[in-house]
Design a protein around this motif. Sequence first.
Motif, PDB file in Angstrom:
ATOM      1  N   LEU A   1       0.876  -1.173   0.000  1.00 48.98           N
ATOM      2  CA  LEU A   1       0.000   0.000   0.000  1.00 48.98           C
ATOM      3  C   LEU A   1       0.908   1.215   0.000  1.00 48.98           C
ATOM      4  O   LEU A   1       1.541   1.540   1.013  1.00 48.98           O
ATOM      5  N   ASP A   2       1.004   1.869  -1.143  1.00 49.66           N
ATOM      6  CA  ASP A   2       1.903   3.007  -1.333  1.00 49.66           C
ATOM      7  C   ASP A   2       1.039   4.223  -1.634  1.00 49.66           C
ATOM      8  O   ASP A   2       0.603   4.441  -2.768  1.00 49.66           O
ATOM      9  N   GLY A   3       0.750   4.999  -0.589  1.00 41.03           N
ATOM     10  CA  GLY A   3      -0.206   6.082  -0.756  1.00 41.03           C
ATOM     11  C   GLY A   3      -1.552   5.504  -1.147  1.00 41.03           C
ATOM     12  O   GLY A   3      -2.108   4.651  -0.473  1.00 41.03           O
ATOM     13  N   ALA A   4      -2.072   5.921  -2.297  1.00 42.63           N
ATOM     14  CA  ALA A   4      -3.366   5.430  -2.766  1.00 42.63           C
ATOM     15  C   ALA A   4      -3.230   4.176  -3.623  1.00 42.63           C
ATOM     16  O   ALA A   4      -4.233   3.568  -3.983  1.00 42.63           O
ATOM     17  N   GLU A   5      -2.004   3.771  -3.944  1.00 41.44           N
ATOM     18  CA  GLU A   5      -1.783   2.613  -4.816  1.00 41.44           C
ATOM     19  C   GLU A   5      -1.735   1.316  -4.015  1.00 41.44           C
ATOM     20  O   GLU A   5      -1.406   1.303  -2.829  1.00 41.44           O
ATOM     21  N   MET A   6      -2.038   0.199  -4.699  1.00 38.37           N
ATOM     22  CA  MET A   6      -1.938  -1.124  -4.096  1.00 38.37           C
ATOM     23  C   MET A   6      -1.334  -2.072  -5.128  1.00 38.37           C
ATOM     24  O   MET A   6      -1.760  -2.098  -6.277  1.00 38.37           O
ATOM     25  N   ARG A   7      -0.330  -2.852  -4.685  1.00 37.36           N
ATOM     26  CA  ARG A   7       0.357  -3.758  -5.594  1.00 37.36           C
ATOM     27  C   ARG A   7       0.525  -5.124  -4.953  1.00 37.36           C
ATOM     28  O   ARG A   7       0.814  -5.233  -3.761  1.00 37.36           O
ATOM     29  N   ASP A   8       0.386  -6.185  -5.763  1.00 37.79           N
ATOM     30  CA  ASP A   8       0.644  -7.565  -5.340  1.00 37.79           C
ATOM     31  C   ASP A   8       2.069  -7.939  -5.703  1.00 37.79           C
ATOM     32  O   ASP A   8       2.412  -8.010  -6.890  1.00 37.79           O
ATOM     33  N   LEU A   9       2.895  -8.209  -4.705  1.00 41.77           N
ATOM     34  CA  LEU A   9       4.285  -8.590  -4.952  1.00 41.77           C
ATOM     35  C   LEU A   9       4.675  -9.697  -3.977  1.00 41.77           C
ATOM     36  O   LEU A   9       3.817 -10.277  -3.314  1.00 41.77           O
ATOM     37  N   SER A  10       5.954  -9.982  -3.895  1.00 42.98           N
ATOM     38  CA  SER A  10       6.466 -10.902  -2.886  1.00 42.98           C
ATOM     39  C   SER A  10       7.484 -10.162  -2.030  1.00 42.98           C
ATOM     40  O   SER A  10       7.984  -9.086  -2.406  1.00 42.98           O
ATOM     41  N   VAL A  11       7.806 -10.733  -0.877  1.00 39.20           N
ATOM     42  CA  VAL A  11       8.773 -10.097   0.017  1.00 39.20           C
ATOM     43  C   VAL A  11      10.119  -9.923  -0.693  1.00 39.20           C
ATOM     44  O   VAL A  11      10.834  -8.940  -0.458  1.00 39.20           O
ATOM     45  N   ALA A  12      10.462 -10.854  -1.570  1.00 40.57           N
ATOM     46  CA  ALA A  12      11.725 -10.746  -2.308  1.00 40.57           C
ATOM     47  C   ALA A  12      11.786  -9.489  -3.169  1.00 40.57           C
ATOM     48  O   ALA A  12      12.875  -9.060  -3.566  1.00 40.57           O
ATOM     49  N   ASP A  13      10.633  -8.874  -3.458  1.00 42.79           N
ATOM     50  CA  ASP A  13      10.594  -7.648  -4.257  1.00 42.79           C
ATOM     51  C   ASP A  13      10.832  -6.390  -3.425  1.00 42.79           C
ATOM     52  O   ASP A  13      10.828  -5.276  -3.973  1.00 42.79           O
ATOM     53  N   LEU A  14      11.037  -6.537  -2.139  1.00 42.33           N
ATOM     54  CA  LEU A  14      11.130  -5.365  -1.270  1.00 42.33           C
ATOM     55  C   LEU A  14      12.197  -4.357  -1.715  1.00 42.33           C
ATOM     56  O   LEU A  14      11.945  -3.147  -1.664  1.00 42.33           O
ATOM     57  N   PRO A  15      13.385  -4.790  -2.153  1.00 38.98           N
ATOM     58  CA  PRO A  15      14.388  -3.781  -2.553  1.00 38.98           C
ATOM     59  C   PRO A  15      13.880  -2.810  -3.617  1.00 38.98           C
ATOM     60  O   PRO A  15      14.254  -1.628  -3.596  1.00 38.98           O
ATOM     61  N   SER A  16      13.034  -3.267  -4.517  1.00 40.34           N
ATOM     62  CA  SER A  16      12.538  -2.392  -5.579  1.00 40.34           C
ATOM     63  C   SER A  16      11.445  -1.453  -5.086  1.00 40.34           C
ATOM     64  O   SER A  16      11.079  -0.499  -5.800  1.00 40.34           O
ATOM     65  N   GLN A  17      10.926  -1.682  -3.901  1.00 42.49           N
ATOM     66  CA  GLN A  17       9.841  -0.865  -3.376  1.00 42.49           C
ATOM     67  C   GLN A  17      10.328   0.219  -2.421  1.00 42.49           C
ATOM     68  O   GLN A  17       9.546   1.072  -2.004  1.00 42.49           O
ATOM     69  N   LEU A  18      11.611   0.167  -2.073  1.00 45.44           N
ATOM     70  CA  LEU A  18      12.204   1.169  -1.200  1.00 45.44           C
ATOM     71  C   LEU A  18      13.215   1.987  -1.990  1.00 45.44           C
ATOM     72  O   LEU A  18      13.448   1.725  -3.169  1.00 45.44           O
ATOM     73  N   ARG A  19      13.816   2.968  -1.327  1.00 40.43           N
ATOM     74  CA  ARG A  19      14.754   3.857  -1.999  1.00 40.43           C
ATOM     75  C   ARG A  19      16.123   3.784  -1.336  1.00 40.43           C
ATOM     76  O   ARG A  19      16.229   3.528  -0.120  1.00 40.43           O
ATOM     77  N   ALA A  20      17.158   4.014  -2.123  1.00 45.54           N
ATOM     78  CA  ALA A  20      18.496   4.138  -1.555  1.00 45.54           C
ATOM     79  C   ALA A  20      18.478   5.226  -0.485  1.00 45.54           C
ATOM     80  O   ALA A  20      17.913   6.297  -0.681  1.00 45.54           O
ATOM     81  N   GLY A  21      19.079   4.912   0.660  1.00 41.61           N
ATOM     82  CA  GLY A  21      19.058   5.848   1.778  1.00 41.61           C
ATOM     83  C   GLY A  21      18.016   5.528   2.822  1.00 41.61           C
ATOM     84  O   GLY A  21      18.056   6.077   3.933  1.00 41.61           O
ATOM     85  N   ASP A  22      17.050   4.672   2.491  1.00 38.41           N
ATOM     86  CA  ASP A  22      16.065   4.228   3.484  1.00 38.41           C
ATOM     87  C   ASP A  22      16.741   3.304   4.497  1.00 38.41           C
ATOM     88  O   ASP A  22      17.778   2.688   4.222  1.00 38.41           O
ATOM     89  N   LEU A  23      16.113   3.165   5.652  1.00 40.65           N
ATOM     90  CA  LEU A  23      16.649   2.337   6.727  1.00 40.65           C
ATOM     91  C   LEU A  23      15.552   1.433   7.277  1.00 40.65           C
ATOM     92  O   LEU A  23      14.503   1.911   7.703  1.00 40.65           O
ATOM     93  N   LEU A  24      15.784   0.124   7.259  1.00 38.56           N
ATOM     94  CA  LEU A  24      14.886  -0.848   7.874  1.00 38.56           C
ATOM     95  C   LEU A  24      15.305  -1.063   9.328  1.00 38.56           C
ATOM     96  O   LEU A  24      16.502  -1.201   9.622  1.00 38.56           O
ATOM     97  N   VAL A  25      14.335  -1.107  10.229  1.00 43.71           N
ATOM     98  CA  VAL A  25      14.620  -1.256  11.658  1.00 43.71           C
ATOM     99  C   VAL A  25      13.998  -2.549  12.156  1.00 43.71           C
ATOM    100  O   VAL A  25      12.771  -2.720  12.142  1.00 43.71           O
ATOM    101  N   PHE A  26      14.862  -3.480  12.585  1.00 47.91           N
ATOM    102  CA  PHE A  26      14.441  -4.800  13.029  1.00 47.91           C
ATOM    103  C   PHE A  26      14.498  -4.906  14.550  1.00 47.91           C
ATOM    104  O   PHE A  26      15.308  -4.249  15.208  1.00 47.91           O
ATOM    105  N   ASN A  27      13.669  -5.771  15.094  1.00 44.70           N
ATOM    106  CA  ASN A  27      13.680  -6.103  16.515  1.00 44.70           C
ATOM    107  C   ASN A  27      14.531  -7.352  16.696  1.00 44.70           C
ATOM    108  O   ASN A  27      14.226  -8.411  16.138  1.00 44.70           O
TER     109      ASN A  27
END
Length: 368
Positions: A31-57
Amino acid sequence: MNVDLFDFELPAERIALRPASPRDAARMLVLDGAEMRDLSVADLPSQLRAGDLLVFNDTRVIPAQLEGTRGEAKIGATLHKREGPRRWRAFIRNAKRLRDGDAIDFGHAVSAIAGDRAEDGSFALDFAGEEPVELLLERAGRMPLPPYIAAKRPTDARDADDYQTMFAAEPGAVAAPTAALHFTPDLMKALEGAGIGHTTLTLHVGAGTFLPVKASDTADHRMHAEWGRIDAATADRLNAVRAAGGRVIAVGTTSLRLIESAVGDDGIVRPFEGDTAIFITPGYRFRGIDGLVTNFHLPRSTLFMLVSALMGVERMKDAYAYAIENEYRFYSYGDASLLLPSADRHSGQTQPKMAVLLEPERSVLSGT
């Protein structure tokens, strides 16, 4: 708010009993703003931007379920939250047979004395002996699968690995930070190659995360407290990423809740160590995160309220209806969603109506 606003019908067959294999093959609804897309978790790199930071527990699930006896009575215990070196609070099965001061024999030379009973129904358990409680649990405990899985099948050897994330390092959780279950070394390499960083914090997930909301209004719900820590280096990195124009993407509601507990009104994340009982509902103004990777949550749950606060109630109900119709897998072993709120929605919300319980510097809990 009326809790009925967060209700929806979920067919039982949509509840996942095993994770996807490999883990990053799980589906991902974006869910990207008003858009919705069906993907897989393996596609995550293409859905984020260089410079973003993922925070894990980086919390690690302990074998927190115990079966024992008090005399002739069978007693089940699910550890909930550590209160001291040898004391845990636990939810008890067959609690009517247990009183303050009773001894419970869990077998394998493991026993505990029941203490006071709290308002949430949990008992304090003081473990006997001098061995670290972690060693006692390794002998007598088993992996604490969520009740909606445990009701359908028994825990087995696979769960010891399946219900642990690749980031698990700090023992103390009695439930997994399940959004991170989707991540693999290959996916992390792909994210790094795309210029997307990652860091960790610690929040020990308690069994209270599965407690239903029994109140009819969110204002009357008492949130469970969990212990967490964000060190100074991690806080500095979160702040630096946003200052440079990157986005902080929480992986899991536990990471999100801890960041939002540590951030000030000025948007600066500060070091934090202690309990948080932050309860996020629609109307909350997010100050420390810009997006969320999370699984699909239970109806009427505090977690569904949280994602509704981030994206909007109707938006999330529509997305969940789509996920159900298109056979997404729900809950802890289920599929993922990537939630990226629009800029106007992210910045235009009001302060939370619920109080935040913070008890900093609970060091007795951090080193054991």
